[in-house]
Design an enzyme around this catalytic site. Structure first.
Site, short mmCIF file in Angstrom:
data_model
loop_
_atom_site.label_atom_id
_atom_site.label_comp_id
_atom_site.label_asym_id
_atom_site.label_seq_id
_atom_site.Cartn_x
_atom_site.Cartn_y
_atom_site.Cartn_z
N SER A 165 0.83 -1.20 0.00
CA SER A 165 0.00 0.00 0.00
C SER A 165 0.87 1.26 0.00
O SER A 165 1.87 1.34 0.71
CB SER A 165 -0.86 -0.01 1.26
N CYS A 170 -0.40 4.16 10.34
CA CYS A 170 0.15 5.29 9.56
C CYS A 170 0.76 6.32 10.51
O CYS A 170 0.03 6.92 11.31
CB CYS A 170 -0.94 5.93 8.71
N GLY A 180 12.27 0.90 3.14
CA GLY A 180 13.42 0.57 2.30
C GLY A 180 14.42 -0.32 3.01
O GLY A 180 14.19 -0.78 4.14
N GLY A 189 0.43 11.48 4.29
CA GLY A 189 -0.78 11.93 4.99
C GLY A 189 -2.06 11.38 4.41
O GLY A 189 -3.12 12.02 4.45
N LEU A 190 -1.95 10.16 3.87
CA LEU A 190 -3.14 9.43 3.40
C LEU A 190 -3.95 10.17 2.33
O LEU A 190 -5.18 10.24 2.40
CB LEU A 190 -4.05 9.04 4.58
C1 SIN Z 1 0.80 8.02 4.28
O1 SIN Z 1 -0.13 8.19 3.46
O2 SIN Z 1 1.21 8.95 4.98
C2 SIN Z 1 1.46 6.69 4.41
C3 SIN Z 1 0.48 5.65 4.74
C4 SIN Z 1 0.92 4.73 5.83
O3 SIN Z 1 2.00 4.86 6.39
O4 SIN Z 1 0.15 3.84 6.16
#
Ligand code: SIN
Length: 303
Positions: A23, A132, A219, A74-75
């Protein structure tokens, strides 16, 4: 190869092979589909999806580190309605199962998103994102076993879809949360999401990524840490495990299968080597053939 490469993640979700894409590193699959073949994949795990659209954190949102990458997205996502109405019908035409990663600010939001996706053709499963690090409430459930269990129980009540829970490594003991989501009715666990990190600009005397200041590290830098988390979880839960963290080669993927993963997700490496998932899959199949494996589980470390 005589061995069946398929992997079962429970509740009828059978991936054609263990190699998925993580994801946040593959969008909803459509840009990747234009860049090259994706039909070889065991699964696509979508970008984190919330009830309403989100623009995400202010840029910059990504920065390279030694042997890794920090993100503070930030999704950003179009909201569940677009995913259910516009994206899922396209996934229905694919042979690759698509698992929707679901995020929320509280139990009600997770439940509403999962309920909306429940009977949508093209959605093969749900991956609850309780991990997240880039929004204020992103790890509320992932860092508290009781809340994690309550969330899974609540979502379990509204969906028959396979339910995977993506755990954060930013806890003292990941096995406590693993056991909690198993007790709550999860079908599988993804381990792990990013590690909390930070990069500083000395010139500007502030963090390079402005979102929360902190960000999520992924990573090669995190591979040994993530492998340890998977190995600990393997000894704590019975659920299928999906190993994530720094996988960029067949050898990396094999290490996760030895540590106890049933499947893997490739994340950051998709950005710098878009063909990596096909390479890793053909490497795994070659390894299985050369070593006369009967099942990926033959690789597991047992002591
Ligand atoms: C994000 O959108 O900030 C990353 C998503 C995640 O870490 O789950």
């Amino acid at each position: 190869m005589t061995m069946d490469p398929a992997v079962s993640l429970g509740r009828g979700l059978v991936l054609p092979n263990p190699v998925g894409v993580a994801s946040g590193t593959f969008g909803y699959g459509f840009e990747a589909e234009r860049m090259g073949p994706i039909a070889h994949l065991g699964a696509v795990y979508s970008k984190g999806t919330t009830l309403l659209p989100r623009e995400g954190n202010r840029p910059p949102r990504i920065s390279e580190t030694s042997a890794g990458m920090l993100n503070s997205i930030g999704l950003q996502n179009p909201g569940v309605e677009v995913v259910a109405r516009d994206y899922a019908p396209r996934w229905r035409e694919w042979s690759v199962p698509v698992v929707v990663n679901v995020a929320g600010a509280g139990i009600t939001e997770y439940v509403e998103v999962c309920e909306r996706l429940s009977d949508v053709a093209g959605v093969a499963g749900l991956e609850l994102n309780i991990s997240c690090p880039n929004i204020s409430h992103g790890m509320d459930f992932g860092t508290d076993p009781k809340r994690a269990k309550a969330l899974v129980e609540a979502v379990r009540r509204v969906t028959e879809l396979p339910l995977i829970v993506k755990l954060t490594p930013n806890v003292t003991d990941i096995t406590e949360v693993g056991r909690a989501v198993e007790d709550g009715g999860a079908d599988a666990i993804s381990a792990v999401n990013t590690y909390l990190g930070m990069k500083i600009s000395v010139k500007e005397r502030k963090p390079v990524l402005p979102g929360m200041g902190t960000a999520g590290l992924s990573g090669p830098a995190i591979k040994p840490l993530a492998l340890a988390a998977v190995a600990k979880l393997r000894r704590a839960v019975e659920l299928p495990l999906i190993g994530i963290g720094g996988i960029g080669s067949t050898e990396d993927a094999l290490e996760y299968l030895v540590a106890g993963a049933d499947a893997i997700q490739i994340g950051t490496a998709n950005f710098y080597r878009p063909g990596v998932s096909a390479e890793v899959l053909s490497g795994l199949i070659q390894f299985a053939t050369d070593n006369s494996l009967q099942s990926w589980r033959d690789l597991r470390w047992s002591d």
